[in-house]
Design a protein around this motif. Structure first.
Motif, short mmCIF file in Angstrom:
data_model
loop_
_atom_site.label_atom_id
_atom_site.label_comp_id
_atom_site.label_asym_id
_atom_site.label_seq_id
_atom_site.Cartn_x
_atom_site.Cartn_y
_atom_site.Cartn_z
N ALA A 23 37.44 51.02 44.38
CA ALA A 23 37.96 49.34 44.84
C ALA A 23 38.71 49.53 46.24
CB ALA A 23 39.16 49.04 43.90
N THR B 21 34.06 47.37 45.45
CA THR B 21 34.60 46.15 45.75
C THR B 21 35.40 46.20 47.08
OG1 THR B 21 36.70 46.62 44.55
CG2 THR B 21 34.87 45.73 43.08
N ARG C 273 44.86 42.53 45.63
CA ARG C 273 43.57 41.83 45.27
C ARG C 273 42.65 43.35 44.74
NH1 ARG C 273 40.91 37.17 47.26
NH2 ARG C 273 38.81 37.18 46.74
N ASP D 72 43.73 43.87 41.26
CA ASP D 72 43.00 42.76 40.57
C ASP D 72 41.86 43.17 40.04
OD1 ASP D 72 43.25 40.18 39.20
OD2 ASP D 72 41.63 39.74 40.55
N ASN D 73 40.83 43.77 41.34
CA ASN D 73 39.32 44.24 40.85
C ASN D 73 39.27 45.15 39.94
OD1 ASN D 73 37.82 42.41 42.56
ND2 ASN D 73 38.61 43.53 44.41
N LYS E 198 41.81 45.66 37.35
CA LYS E 198 42.14 45.29 36.08
C LYS E 198 40.80 44.44 35.39
CE LYS E 198 45.88 42.79 37.54
NZ LYS E 198 46.93 42.16 37.10
N THR E 199 40.27 43.73 36.13
CA THR E 199 39.08 42.92 35.82
C THR E 199 37.99 44.15 35.39
OG1 THR E 199 39.64 41.29 37.54
CG2 THR E 199 37.47 41.42 36.32
N PHE E 200 37.59 45.00 35.94
CA PHE E 200 36.69 45.80 35.84
C PHE E 200 37.07 46.60 34.67
CE2 PHE E 200 34.97 50.26 35.94
CZ PHE E 200 33.66 49.97 36.11
N PRO F 242 34.28 42.36 38.47
CA PRO F 242 35.17 41.95 39.52
C PRO F 242 34.61 41.18 40.45
CG PRO F 242 34.34 44.33 39.76
CD PRO F 242 33.75 43.90 38.37
N ARG F 243 35.58 40.30 41.01
CA ARG F 243 35.00 39.03 41.61
C ARG F 243 34.50 39.68 43.32
NH1 ARG F 243 40.59 35.59 43.76
NH2 ARG F 243 41.94 37.47 43.77
N ARG G 98 32.94 42.21 44.02
CA ARG G 98 31.89 43.35 44.17
C ARG G 98 31.02 43.28 45.18
NH1 ARG G 98 28.50 45.70 38.88
NH2 ARG G 98 27.45 47.18 40.00
#
Length: 330
Positions: free
Chosen positions: A81, A103, A311, A314-315, A317-319, A325-326, A328
């Motif tokens: 990340a 990301t 940010r 957040d990537n 956490k999403t992964f 992840p938004r 990527r």
């Protein structure tokens, strides 16, 4: 490097540099975070060790994640990340081959980086760095009609190489704040409606922009295709009174060719926030008064640097929640 708590059941994340307090606090709350307490730049060995022992790596632009580093065995990490929008320090092909997700952190640093480009433009045109040095050295003898005359920015033609997020933000500031005419070249331009709203005029090639612009500002990503985009030939196409601005990536400009162009008076000056081999800077640039040199300050505000860290988290956490992840990029 401070260690995360063993056996916590949370993903282990190695953070390679000191990040703003709110980011490190959130990282510690949400992950088994291994923080870099003394902020030392990681060696290749430390980066490889992190990939072997942690679930994720949160690196910065100072971390060279080469194919050799990414070849660490056994590989435990699943995601890198990146803290920053640029990721040319990461061999994304090698990462993809190893099954690593990569990301970045776009959007959140756009405005501050655009402000930085305008700062460079104003400083070099109005000789602000030179003037401040004169005052601090006690060499200023008072106002005079011909003292330290610079170049007007308002109403001039700004040529943008790249019209992505940051390029568009610079175009908006230049046109609406300084009444500049904005021309640009981008091989992947935004929608015509976006271009029309900016009042920007497309050009078919980089060369056309260079021949016409009073200020050339670079906003291209660092890719193999854009390395040394500004070489001796292209610098020679610029007007003799024009200025080159770069706060994108250092290797977009052939620094040796730039030094030669500045020495010959091929262009009037340059404003640089990034360098080809940073933190090393060509010694000749350090001696030139018609060059503004900043230490990679594009996103260096409290607001941007916190937002970049959040940010990146957040990537992560999403992964680890099992979703894409938004941000990527690989």
């Amino acid at each position: 490097m401070s260690a995360g708590r063993p056996g916590s059941g949370r993903p282990t994340v190695v953070v390679t540099r000191r990040l703003p307090g709110p980011v490190e606090e959130q990282a510690a709350r949400e992950f088994d975070a291994r923080l870099n307490a003394d902020d030392h730049p990681f060696s290749a060995t430390e980066l490889a060790d992190a990939l072997r022992t942690a679930d994720a790596l949160l690196p910065t632009v100072t971390d060279r994640l080469t194919a050799q580093v990414l070849g660490a065995e056994p590989l435990k990490a699943r995601i890198i990340a990146n803290y920053g929008v640029g990721f040319n320090h990461i061999d994304t092909g090698a990462a993809k081959a190893r099954g690593l997700v990569v990301t970045n952190t776009p959007d959140v640093l756009t405005d501050d980086t655009a402000d930085d480009a305008m700062l460079l433009m104003l400083m070099v045109a109005r000789r602000a760095g030179e003037g401040e040095r004169q005052v601090r050295a006690g060499a200023w003898t008072g106002w005079g009609p011909t003292h330290m005359l610079g170049t007007r920015v308002s109403g001039k033609t700004l040529g943008l190489i790249g019209l992505g997020r940051i390029g568009r933000a610079v175009a908006h500031r230049a046109r609406h704040g300084f009444g500049m005419r904005v021309i640009f070249h981008d091989p992947y331009p935004p929608a015509p409606a976006v271009v029309a709203e900016l009042g920007a005029e497309p050009r078919a090639s980089v060369d056309e922009v260079l021949r016409e612009a009073d200020f050339v500002s670079l906003h291209s990503p660092a890719t193999p295709e854009t390395r040394h985009l500004m070489d001796a030939r292209r610098l020679g196409l610029m007007k003799r009174g024009a200025f080159l601005i770069n706060n994108a990536r250092g290797d977009i400009v052939d620094e040796a060719a730039l030094v030669a162009a500045l020495k010959r008076g091929t262009i009037a000056g340059a404003g640089l926030d990034v360098f080809e081999r940073e933190p090393a800077v060509s010694p000749e640039l350090l001696q030139m008064e018609h060059v503004v040199l900043l230490p990679h300050l594009g996103s260096a505000t409290h607001e941007s640097r916190v937002a970049m860290g959040l940010r990146a988290l957040d990537n992560l956490k999403t992964f680890f929640a099992g979703a894409p992840p938004r941000d990527r990029v690989a």
